[in-house]
Scaffold this active site. Sequence first.
Site, PDB file in Angstrom:
ATOM      1  CB  CYS A 167       6.248  -2.254  16.348  1.00 48.36           C
ATOM      2  SG  CYS A 167       7.927  -2.032  15.748  1.00 48.36           S
ATOM      3  CB  CYS A 226       2.877  -1.211  13.899  1.00 46.15           C
ATOM      4  SG  CYS A 226       2.979  -1.102  12.106  1.00 46.15           S
ATOM      5  CB  CYS A 257       1.358   6.761  10.697  1.00 37.35           C
ATOM      6  SG  CYS A 257       2.887   7.257   9.997  1.00 37.35           S
ATOM      7  CD  GLU A 315      -2.909  -1.206   2.314  1.00 35.56           C
ATOM      8  OE1 GLU A 315      -3.976  -1.813   2.158  1.00 35.56           O
ATOM      9  OE2 GLU A 315      -2.575  -0.701   3.398  1.00 35.56           O
ATOM     10  CB  CYS A 319       6.825  -5.201   8.970  1.00 31.97           C
ATOM     11  SG  CYS A 319       8.305  -4.552   9.807  1.00 31.97           S
ATOM     12  CB  CYS A 354       3.102   7.621   2.953  1.00 28.57           C
ATOM     13  SG  CYS A 354       3.468   6.387   4.206  1.00 28.57           S
TER      14      CYS A 354
HETATM   15  N1  SAH Z   1       9.363   0.418   9.726  1.00 27.74           N
HETATM   16  C1  SAH Z   1       9.691   1.779   9.699  1.00 27.74           C
HETATM   17  C2  SAH Z   1       8.886   2.596   8.690  1.00 27.74           C
HETATM   18  C3  SAH Z   1       7.438   2.262   8.575  1.00 27.74           C
HETATM   19  S1  SAH Z   1       6.440   2.657   9.963  1.00 27.74           S
HETATM   20  C4  SAH Z   1       9.601   2.372  11.099  1.00 27.74           C
HETATM   21  O1  SAH Z   1       9.109   1.690  11.985  1.00 27.74           O
HETATM   22  O2  SAH Z   1      10.064   3.505  11.285  1.00 27.74           O
HETATM   23  C5  SAH Z   1       6.341   4.441   9.849  1.00 27.74           C
HETATM   24  C6  SAH Z   1       6.012   5.126  11.150  1.00 27.74           C
HETATM   25  O3  SAH Z   1       4.672   4.855  11.575  1.00 27.74           O
HETATM   26  C7  SAH Z   1       6.893   4.693  12.322  1.00 27.74           C
HETATM   27  O4  SAH Z   1       7.329   5.797  13.061  1.00 27.74           O
HETATM   28  C8  SAH Z   1       5.946   3.850  13.132  1.00 27.74           C
HETATM   29  O5  SAH Z   1       6.349   3.715  14.456  1.00 27.74           O
HETATM   30  C9  SAH Z   1       4.674   4.626  12.961  1.00 27.74           C
HETATM   31  N2  SAH Z   1       3.457   3.902  13.358  1.00 27.74           N
HETATM   32  C10 SAH Z   1       3.239   2.578  13.337  1.00 27.74           C
HETATM   33  N3  SAH Z   1       1.994   2.315  13.770  1.00 27.74           N
HETATM   34  C11 SAH Z   1       1.414   3.505  14.067  1.00 27.74           C
HETATM   35  C12 SAH Z   1       0.119   3.881  14.537  1.00 27.74           C
HETATM   36  N4  SAH Z   1      -0.816   2.992  14.742  1.00 27.74           N
HETATM   37  N5  SAH Z   1      -0.115   5.191  14.730  1.00 27.74           N
HETATM   38  C13 SAH Z   1       0.832   6.130  14.464  1.00 27.74           C
HETATM   39  N6  SAH Z   1       2.048   5.828  13.992  1.00 27.74           N
HETATM   40  C14 SAH Z   1       2.337   4.532  13.786  1.00 27.74           C
HETATM   41 FE1  SF4 Z   2       7.499  -2.764  11.039  1.00 31.29          FE
HETATM   42 FE2  SF4 Z   2       5.392  -1.343  11.854  1.00 31.29          FE
HETATM   43 FE3  SF4 Z   2       7.480  -1.707  13.478  1.00 31.29          FE
HETATM   44 FE4  SF4 Z   2       7.742  -0.098  11.325  1.00 31.29          FE
HETATM   45  S1  SF4 Z   2       6.389   0.229  13.085  1.00 31.29           S
HETATM   46  S2  SF4 Z   2       9.159  -1.688  12.056  1.00 31.29           S
HETATM   47  S3  SF4 Z   2       6.387  -1.193   9.868  1.00 31.29           S
HETATM   48  S4  SF4 Z   2       6.119  -3.311  12.697  1.00 31.29           S
END
Ligand code: SAH
Ligand code: SF4
Length: 350
Positions: free
Chosen positions: A122, A125, A343, A98, A118, A111
């Site tokens: 985390c 996420c 995000c 996406e 992934c 974006c």
């Molecule tokens: N994997 C990379 C890039 C993709 S995620 C990373 O983790 O940086 C991009 C951003 O979105 C990251 O800062 C991540 O922590 C944030 N993110 C993930 N889930 C989110 C959520 N539910 N609300 C707001 N930001 C989120």
């Molecule tokens: Fe992967 Fe989401 Fe963690 Fe970024 S925030 S490293 S996309 S699991």
Amino acid sequence: MFNLNLMNKLNIRTFTKDELESFFINIKEKKFRASQVFNWVWKNNVDDFDKMNNIPVSLRSKLDNLFYFSKTIISSKQISTDQTIKLGFKLSDGFICEGVLIPSKKRITACISSQVGCSLSCAFCATGKLKRLRNISAEEIYDQVYHIKKISEKKLKKPLTNIVYMGMGEPLLNYKNVIRSIQFITSKEGLAISPKRITVSTSGIVKMIHKLADDSVKFNLALSLHAANNEKRSQIMPINSSNNLESLKSSLQYFNKKTNRIITLEYIIFKDFNDSIDDAKELIVFAKDLKCKINIIEYNNVEGLDYNKTSVEKTNQFKLYLEKKGFIVNVRKSRGEDIDAACGQLANKA
Ligand code: SAH
Ligand code: SF4
């Protein structure tokens, strides 16, 4: 090294300009022809040799026997009430990733995704709930930007101004393709977008941050920090167990020194988890010896996950505290929430 398809043809879109030139010389063709073909492929996004009207017909048919064009197709499109557009991209083997077009007053941002799923899981996420299925190739990353740029120009009548690697996946675990995609995006035969307008966001892979610094990259780096003590960070980001805050900090200092670029620290502010003044104090201890700015990110609630966004008051107190200590702080509001385009909400649900 280049992919062959079923017809034993090579994917022309995996060649850099230099590689294509060497290939042309090997097949006894002129170097400048390679450059013309490269322009058609990248600048004009042409996927048929017959449309390359400055190339002799005999060469067109020779090339057609040697090469094929990989394709990324838009498979779904959703428009939010705030004009954010979420796109599903079908890659040539059928996998979907996406990308999102985010218009604001000052800029239009693409974006984009670097992996399908992934591997880093985390806790907050949506993408982290999916498995990592595969890395996205350089040309597929480029295609996402290309499509989003076209939509911006056609629908919004405005040029694309910024690109953020903040979609699905961890860009630094797909290092080679991410770097190569940026070479294509920034090259004058490609989209000629300045690297200053590109930001790669990472969950913090120490070894690869060192590599970025050694490679003297010209784009921006953002670190997803989210908690500035190891215990808390490991709780929400398992990657922190092997890449802890001390090692991250020294890699970021190295990046500052080598590239002379400011880093962005991203900090999602979660209700009752990391939104107190004590948390802000810890953040200051981490940030104080770095050349950085801080982006506080509103959390977007994800179905089935136990995290929540904090109040506006708490966010403002947190921001003010950091500002009083001399930091540059921005609060990033959520966009496209109604279509799960915000995000961390990308999870191929559409
Ligand atoms: N994997 C990379 C890039 C993709 S995620 C990373 O983790 O940086 C991009 C951003 O979105 C990251 O800062 C991540 O922590 C944030 N993110 C993930 N889930 C989110 C959520 N539910 N609300 C707001 N930001 C989120
Ligand atoms: Fe992967 Fe989401 Fe963690 Fe970024 S925030 S490293 S996309 S699991």
